[in-house]
Design a protein around this motif. Structure first.
Motif, PDB file in Angstrom:
ATOM      1  N   LYS A   1      31.829  32.284  38.076  1.00  0.00           N
ATOM      2  CA  LYS A   1      32.231  31.530  39.260  1.00  0.00           C
ATOM      3  C   LYS A   1      31.041  30.895  39.977  1.00  0.00           C
ATOM      4  O   LYS A   1      31.216  30.031  40.825  1.00  0.00           O
ATOM      5  CB  LYS A   1      33.017  32.425  40.211  1.00  0.00           C
TER       6      LYS A   1
ATOM      7  N   LEU B   1      40.211  26.870  37.486  1.00  0.00           N
ATOM      8  CA  LEU B   1      40.392  27.692  36.278  1.00  0.00           C
ATOM      9  C   LEU B   1      39.667  27.060  35.094  1.00  0.00           C
ATOM     10  O   LEU B   1      39.006  27.760  34.313  1.00  0.00           O
ATOM     11  CB  LEU B   1      41.880  27.849  35.971  1.00  0.00           C
TER      12      LEU B   1
ATOM     13  N   TYR C   1      50.152  34.679  37.415  1.00  0.00           N
ATOM     14  CA  TYR C   1      48.999  35.220  38.146  1.00  0.00           C
ATOM     15  C   TYR C   1      48.154  36.110  37.245  1.00  0.00           C
ATOM     16  O   TYR C   1      46.927  35.952  37.190  1.00  0.00           O
ATOM     17  CB  TYR C   1      49.470  36.011  39.369  1.00  0.00           C
TER      18      TYR C   1
ATOM     19  N   LYS D   1      46.344  34.016  34.469  1.00  0.00           N
ATOM     20  CA  LYS D   1      45.255  33.171  34.942  1.00  0.00           C
ATOM     21  C   LYS D   1      44.107  33.990  35.533  1.00  0.00           C
ATOM     22  O   LYS D   1      42.946  33.839  35.147  1.00  0.00           O
ATOM     23  CB  LYS D   1      45.764  32.190  36.005  1.00  0.00           C
ATOM     24  N   ASP D   2      44.443  34.839  36.491  1.00  0.00           N
ATOM     25  CA  ASP D   2      43.403  35.510  37.253  1.00  0.00           C
ATOM     26  C   ASP D   2      42.771  36.677  36.519  1.00  0.00           C
ATOM     27  O   ASP D   2      41.562  36.897  36.627  1.00  0.00           O
ATOM     28  CB  ASP D   2      43.963  35.976  38.599  1.00  0.00           C
ATOM     29  N   ASP D   3      43.568  37.438  35.789  1.00  0.00           N
ATOM     30  CA  ASP D   3      43.020  38.611  35.108  1.00  0.00           C
ATOM     31  C   ASP D   3      42.409  38.266  33.753  1.00  0.00           C
ATOM     32  O   ASP D   3      41.369  38.798  33.383  1.00  0.00           O
ATOM     33  CB  ASP D   3      44.105  39.673  34.919  1.00  0.00           C
TER      34      ASP D   3
ATOM     35  N   LYS E   1      42.168  34.842  32.380  1.00  0.00           N
ATOM     36  CA  LYS E   1      41.706  33.452  32.247  1.00  0.00           C
ATOM     37  C   LYS E   1      42.425  32.735  31.108  1.00  0.00           C
ATOM     38  O   LYS E   1      41.867  31.900  30.402  1.00  0.00           O
ATOM     39  CB  LYS E   1      40.180  33.365  32.043  1.00  0.00           C
TER      40      LYS E   1
ATOM     41  N   ASP F   1      48.003  37.902  45.313  1.00  0.00           N
ATOM     42  CA  ASP F   1      48.256  36.473  45.437  1.00  0.00           C
ATOM     43  C   ASP F   1      49.737  36.099  45.360  1.00  0.00           C
ATOM     44  O   ASP F   1      50.090  34.947  45.621  1.00  0.00           O
ATOM     45  CB  ASP F   1      47.489  35.701  44.359  1.00  0.00           C
TER      46      ASP F   1
END
Length: 690
Positions: free
Chosen positions: A18, A246, A278, A281-283, A285, A406
């Motif tokens: 990031k 992302l 969620y 994507k977030d955990d 990628k 989220d």
């Protein structure tokens, strides 16, 4: 002077994904500043960044600084020599410091006197001599919040550094930095080909790395990933669901991107798609795929960092990884449905919103009361709004939201529908957080808008009410975002709401919890201040904003209507003259302390020009007031524009400050009437010349 292209690459352990883009761009920015500060000319500077490297490429860099002729002024002549003409200590010290004798000093003669002068020739330093210091300058300014040490080094950096390549053309510039001596060594891909190789020339950096399975250009790598995601999704007649954040994070995780397709059990599609998306994507990628109707497909895309000889192994491995995460979501969803949202209200009493402001249960009850009040103001269902406000935070106590924060609001909607709540209530639970960011969608129903406004106003009033105003860039309760949300909802949905009224009601709902006596004014001013910033971001001229802000309209929709009308009026041919006249009138009234409600006596109007102005103002007054009442400010200003001739004629032929006190007072009252009419929309006197 000779020029060459310079490459500097730091070979590291895997950098934080990031932060990678910011690190790369900052490296170039600070290296450029260091080179410019050292007066080393160059053509351009480019940055590269991949998981295991940061690099800058400087094209057309000169090999050394230009030689300089530096003038070093000494003491004044009258202080450099005593009465006998002998040099003083000050003069001798200055000469010795410059490596010359007094006799070698020149003279500088100006209007203010005469000084000793030495013109020193300073040869320019070479890149080889300067680069180590310049590199240290650039590296020390990189955005690294938590530097680390490694091995026995005292050096600190964001990750351990293993190589330092510094090439000026094909020559290595000797530099020591971050525990490494410069050389030609470049790290290759961690798994493909050679682990390292020697680079022969700065210009061959990108092609040489590609031969070793590394796409070093961050933007090129992201574009390759984007194109392959899109083409793969198209081939499946599906849509890839990702955003720029992302995409850039994925690009920061791989050096040799390979897009692959995988799938999961269709049974998981019984879980709300937002929770599945969620976790993908977030955990992990991963990039979810959507059908044409917006529903989630059980196929997804992921980006591998290797080009496997047996892709099926990589695909099955990723499918095994995602299954337990989706199974968790399925379990949480099924478990949560066994308990109603209403039954979770009491548990909100165990969670603190803010120490002085009470629990989430307290906040829910306040949101309920305020949402009902707002609903009445905008003509929507107050019972439904109150119900939605009461249940607004209950999904925070669900297993799903505790695991995947989220999806708060989203899960509230699904659980509300499962519990048999109305569609309006369920939708309001989801839309209470809108808008979440700049450009985000707004609540789609008035009930949702009432709850969203109530939530944001409760937070604003509560935090201001205990004196915790945001300072500088510190805004832990996101009050600026809340204020912008309030404004966008009211303005873009054209809601007839007054900030003063809303804030007053929110303060009332809080009861005796608030301690700040200035809360009402501070909150309204804070929100209006955000409005000014929003309007500037939209390209509205500052003088237009100031003209409207001077009237301090507290109805945001009304404020926006005034801005639009004044911006249009400013382009009118009469605007400049009327603005100047208003400024003149304002100055006259201020100097003479004229009350805004001063009454004009027709009997004291003697001059034809003042009679004509009074008649024009009287005729305009009813039209202006009626148009203003319906917020038709364009009509207001259009009518006022017709007053230019009688105003100009008045100032050309009438002496305002007449000797007769009654006549003078009457003429000032006439100007006060003129001023009040123009202030109906904005303070036109503040408009700048076009």
């Amino acid at each position: 002077m000779r020029t060459e292209n310079l490459l500097i690459e730091l070979g590291t352990e895997e950098l934080p994904p990031k932060a990678l883009k910011d690190l790369g761009s900052s490296f170039a920015i600070h290296m450029q500043a260091a080179l410019e500060g050292a007066e080393l000319a160059f053509e351009n500077i480019t940055w590269y960044a991949a998981p295991r490297r940061l690099a800058v490429y400087v094209s057309g860099l000169v090999e050394s600084q230009q030689d300089k002729l530096v003038e070093k002024r000494g003491p004044a002549v009258n202080a450099a020599f005593d009465e006998q003409g002998n040099p003083t200590r000050a003069a001798l010290g200055w000469a010795q410091g410059n490596g010359i004798s007094i006799e070698q000093a020149e003279r500088l003669v100006t209007e203010k006197g005469e000084w000793l002068l030495h013109k020193a020739h300073v040869p320019g330093q070479s890149v080889n001599d300067l680069l180590e210091s310049l590199l240290h300058q650039a590296v020390s300014k990189l955005p690294i919040p938590k530097p680390m040490r490694w091995g026995s080094h005292a050096t600190q950096f964001i990750r351990p550094v293993h190589t330092l390549c510094v090439l000026y053309g094909n020559e290595v510039i000797p530099v020591n930095a971050l525990g490494q001596a410069s050389g030609r060594r470049i790290l290759g891909h961690r798994f493909h080909g050679e682990s390292w190789f020697d680079l022969d020339h700065a210009d061959n950096y990108l092609p040489a790395l590609k031969q070793h399975y590394v796409v070093a250009d961050f933007h090129e790598r992201a574009e390759v990933i984007r194109e392959r995601l899109e083409s793969t999704a198209d081939s499946l007649t599906l849509k890839a669901d990702y955003n720029t954040a992302l995409l850039e994070e994925i690009a920061s995780l791989v050096e040799w991107p390979v897009v692959m397709t995988a799938s999961f059990d269709e049974a998981f599609l019984q879980v709300p798609k937002e929770a599945l998306i969620y976790t993908m994507k977030d955990d992990q990628k991963y990039v979810p795929l959507l059908k044409s109707n917006g529903s989630l497909a059980n196929t997804f895309l992921f980006v591998s960092n290797i080009e496997s000889l047996d892709p099926s192994q990589v695909i099955s491995g990723n499918e095994r990884v995602i299954r337990p995460r989706l199974a968790d979501a399925e379990f949480f969803f099924n478990t949560d449905k066994k308990v109603t949202l209403e039954s979770r209200l009491e548990s909100l009493g165990t969670v603190l919103f803010q120490k002085q402001l009470g629990t989430l249960k307290d906040k829910s009850e306040r949101i309920s009361a305020l949402a009902a009040f707002i609903a009445d103001q905008i003509g929507t269902d107050s019972d439904q709004s109150a119900r939605a406000g009461l249940l607004a935070k209950t999904d925070l106590m669900s297993n799903m939201v505790m695991e995947f924060p989220d999806v708060q609001g989203v899960m509230g909607k699904y659980y509300a529908l499962h519990d048999g709540e109305s569609e309006q209530v369920a939708q309001a639970l989801y839309e209470q957080y809108l808008p979440r960011f700049a450009g985000d969608e707004l609540p789609s129903h008035p009930v949702s808008a009432a709850v969203a406004l109530a939530d944001k106003l409760d937070t604003l009033v509560g935090i201001f009410g205990i004196g915790q105003l945001p300072k500088g860039d510190k805004d832990p309760f996101a009050l600026r975002r809340a204020a912008i949300g309030v404004l966008r909802i009211i303005v873009e949905l054209s809601l007839p709401l007054d900030l003063d009224t809303l804030v007053s009601k929110a303060i009332e709902v809080y009861g005796d919890k608030l301690t700040n006596g200035e809360c009402q004014t501070q909150v309204v001013d804070f929100v209006l201040g955000r409005f000014v910033a929003m309007l500037q971001d939209q390209g509205i001229n500052i003088d237009v904003i100031q003209a409207v802000a001077a009237r301090r309209p507290t109805r945001p929709a009304d404020y926006a209507a005034r801005i639009s009308a004044v911006a249009m009026f400013k382009t009118h041919e009469t605007a400049e003259a009327l603005a100047a006249a208003n400024k003149r009138v304002a100055n006259i009234l201020a100097k003479n302390n004229v009350e805004s409600d001063a009454v004009v006596s027709e009997l004291l109007l003697g001059e034809a020009a003042e009679v004509a102005l009074y008649k024009a103002l009287t005729e305009a007054k009813d039209i202006v007031n009626a148009a203003a009442a319906s917020q038709d400010y364009a009509a207001v200003l259009t009518k006022l524009a017709t007053l230019r001739d009688p105003i100009d004629n008045f100032f050309d032929h009438v002496m305002v400050m007449a000797d007769d006190e009654q006549v003078r007072s009457n003429r000032l009252a006439l100007l006060a009437l003129l001023r009040q009419l123009f202030l109906t929309t904005a303070d036109i006197s503040l408009l700048a010349k076009a």
